[in-house]
Design an enzyme around this catalytic site. Structure first.
Site, mmCIF file in Angstrom:
data_model
loop_
_atom_site.group_PDB
_atom_site.id
_atom_site.type_symbol
_atom_site.label_atom_id
_atom_site.label_comp_id
_atom_site.label_asym_id
_atom_site.label_seq_id
_atom_site.Cartn_x
_atom_site.Cartn_y
_atom_site.Cartn_z
ATOM 1 N N SER A 192 9.391 46.303 111.979
ATOM 2 C CA SER A 192 9.889 47.685 111.898
ATOM 3 C C SER A 192 9.874 48.406 113.245
ATOM 4 O O SER A 192 10.535 49.431 113.390
ATOM 5 C CB SER A 192 9.054 48.494 110.896
ATOM 6 O OG SER A 192 7.701 48.553 111.322
ATOM 7 N N ASP A 215 5.959 58.690 110.903
ATOM 8 C CA ASP A 215 5.238 58.458 109.654
ATOM 9 C C ASP A 215 3.895 57.808 110.006
ATOM 10 O O ASP A 215 3.581 57.651 111.189
ATOM 11 C CB ASP A 215 6.069 57.647 108.634
ATOM 12 C CG ASP A 215 6.324 56.199 109.045
ATOM 13 O OD1 ASP A 215 5.600 55.683 109.919
ATOM 14 O OD2 ASP A 215 7.241 55.571 108.474
ATOM 15 N N HIS A 255 4.593 54.681 112.300
ATOM 16 C CA HIS A 255 5.678 54.541 113.287
ATOM 17 C C HIS A 255 5.853 55.776 114.165
ATOM 18 O O HIS A 255 5.778 56.894 113.663
ATOM 19 C CB HIS A 255 6.998 54.252 112.560
ATOM 20 C CG HIS A 255 6.948 53.055 111.666
ATOM 21 N ND1 HIS A 255 6.783 53.154 110.304
ATOM 22 C CD2 HIS A 255 7.012 51.732 111.950
ATOM 23 C CE1 HIS A 255 6.757 51.929 109.780
ATOM 24 N NE2 HIS A 255 6.890 51.051 110.752
#
Ligand SMILES: *[C@@H]1O[C@H](CO)[C@@H](O)[C@H](O)[C@H]1NC(C)=O
Ligand SMILES: *[C@@H]1O[C@H](CO)[C@@H](O)[C@H](O)[C@H]1NC(C)=O
Length: 367
Positions: A39, A341, A344
Site C-alpha cells: 500500500s 489514516d 499511511h
C-alpha cells in the site's frame, strides 16, 4: 516602476530557463516508472480484486486530481507519483488493473503493487487483508504487461522501455506487523506461525531478505536494470502502533523501529551484493527511515501540527473501510497531519519523503 517590471521579466525569464534546463535534463533517460510492492505504492490495483482492503471511496483521494478516490491509501498522491513527475513523466503512475487505462498509458508508467502484500506468501493471505496480490503474482502481471507492450510497440521499442525504465520496489511493513507480530497461522500447515518458526526477529529478517533477493533476481531476468529498492519506514511510529502502545504512553514502539533499522541494514547489504553479482544491474537503496523519523519527531520543523494520530476519523485505528465519509472526526486540513489514516502518510508527507529520495538518490543516479 519601469525598472521593477524589468526585474520581474528578468526573473521570469531566468525561472523559465531553469525550468527548461530541468525538464530537458530529466525527461530523457527514464522512459517509464514501473512499481511493485504494497500500500505504500499501490495506485488502486486492489479495487479490481476481491479483498476487504480497499480505499476507493471518500474521503480517500480528496486532495488527488479531480478529488478522485483512486485506491491510493492517502488523501492524494503517493511517492511513485512524485517520482514519475520528477523524471518529466506523468504526475501519477496508473494501476495495471485500472480499466480506465490501457497499454498506451502503461508504456510510460505502470503500478503492479497491492495493498496488504508482503515478501512472504503468507502475508498476502492474512485474515483481515485476505487475498491481496502476492509478489509472485505481481511478477505474473508484469510478464503479461511485457507481452502487451511488445504487441503494441514492437520488440525494439518495448525492450528499450523495459531495460531503461526505473523500477520501484516498496514493501515489508505488513510482513512484520500483520504476519510476524500478529502470529498469523500459516495456511495449510500445522507448524503454527512464522514467529514460532523464526523465534528471533533477526531470523525472520534473514528469511525476508532471501525472498527480496529472489524477487530482484526474477525482475533482472525479465530485463530490469535500474532499480530503486525502498527501505522500511520507522514502523513503530505508525499511529495504529502508537495507539496500542499502552505501556509506552503512546510513544513510538522502539522494538518495531529497531527491527526496521536492522532489516534496512540487511537490505542495503543485499543491494550491494546484487550490484556486484548481476552485470548491468544498477540498483540503489532508497531508505526513507531517517527522514521519516525526523518528521515524526519534529513535525513542526516541517509545518505539521500532528504526528501521533492520523487525520481520518479519530486518527487512532481507522484505515480502509473504517476511514469513510460517515466518520465525523476526520480533520479538515490533511496537510497539517503527518499521517492520513492510522497506517499511511498524508500526501504532503509522501511528497517530502519522495522529494528527499529524488534529490539524494534517484536523480543523481538515473536522470
Ligand atoms: C488507449 O486509449 C486511448 C484513449 O483513451 C486510445 O486513443 C488508444 O487508441 C488506446 N490504445 C490502445 C492500444 O488501445
Ligand atoms: C509462493 O507461492 C508461489 C506460488 O504458489 C510459489 O511459486 C513460491 O515458491 C512461493 N514462495 C515461497 C517462498 O514459498
Amino acid at each position: 516602476m519601469a525598472s521593477s517590471s524589468l526585474l520581474v521579466v528578468v526573473a521570469a525569464i531566468s525561472q523559465l530557463l531553469t525550468l527548461t534546463l530541468l525538464v530537458s535534463r530529466c525527461s530523457t533517460k527514464v522512459p517509464a516508472i514501473i512499481v511493485f510492492g504494497d500500500s505504500s505504492v499501490d495506485a488502486g490495483n486492489n479495487n479490481a480484486i476481491s479483498t476487504a482492503l480497499k480505499s476507493n471511496f471518500e474521503p480517500y483521494g480528496r486532495d488527488f486530481f479531480d478529488r478522485r478516490p483512486t485506491g491510493r491509501f492517502s488523501n492524494g498522491r503517493i511517492p511513485p507519483d512524485f517520482i514519475s513527475e520528477a523524471f518529466g513523466l506523468r504526475p501519477f503512475v496508473p494501476a495495471y488493473l485500472d480499466p480506465a487505462f490501457n497499454i498506451s498509458d502503461f508504456a510510460s508508467g505502470v503500478c503492479f503493487a497491492s495493498a496488504g502484500t508482503g515478501y512472504d506468501n503468507v502475508t498476502s493471505n492474512v485474515l483481515l487483508l485476505q487475498n491481496v496480490i502476492p509478489m509472485w503474482k505481481e511478477l505474473e502481471y508484469y510478464r503479461d504487461y511485457q507481452q502487451k507492450l511488445r504487441a503494441s510497440l514492437g520488440d525494439k521499442k518495448a525492450n528499450s522501455i523495459i531495460s531503461e525504465a526505473l523500477y520501484i520496489v516498496s514493501l515489508g511493513t505488513n510482513d512484520f506487523l500483520e504476519n510476524y507480530y500478529s502470529s498469523f497461522p500459516i495456511p495449510g500447515s500445522n507448524s503454527g506461525c512464522r514467529r514460532a518458526q523464526f523465534p528471533q526477529p533477526g531470523q525472520f529478517e534473514d528469511f525476508l531478505v532471501s525472498l527480496a533477493e529472489g524477487f530482484i533476481r526474477d525482475l533482472y531476468e525479465l530485463g530490469a536494470q535500474k532499480v530503486s529498492f525502498t527501505g522500511m519506514p520507522p514502523m513503530g511510529c505508525l499511529p495504529l502502533e502508537r495507539t496500542t502502545n499502552f505501556m509506552g504512553q503512546h510513544d513510538c514502539v522502539e522494538e518495531f523501529n529497531a527491527v526496521a533499522r536492522d532489516f534496512n541494514g540487511k537490505l542495503g547489504a543485499m543491494v550491494d551484493r546484487m550490484n556486484q553479482e548481476l552485470p548491468g544491474l544498477r540498483m540503489v537503496f532508497s531508505n526513507p527511515y531517517d527522514k521519516f523519523y525526523e518528521i515524526v519527531s519534529r513535525p513542526s520543523d516541517y509545518g505539521f501540527d500532528v504526528a501521533s494520530v492520523a487525520c481520518c476519523g479519530t486518527g487512532m485505528y481507522e484505515m480502509g473501510y473504517l476511514c469513510n465519509k460517515q466518520n465525523p472526526f476526520t480533520c479538515t486540513d490533511a496537510s497539517k497531519y503527518v499521517f492520513w489514516d492510522s497506517f499511511h502518510p498524508t500526501e504532503r508527507t509522501n511528497g517530502i519523503l519522495a522529494d528527499s529520495l529524488i534529490k539524494s538518490v534517484l536523480l543523481p543516479n538515473f536522470a
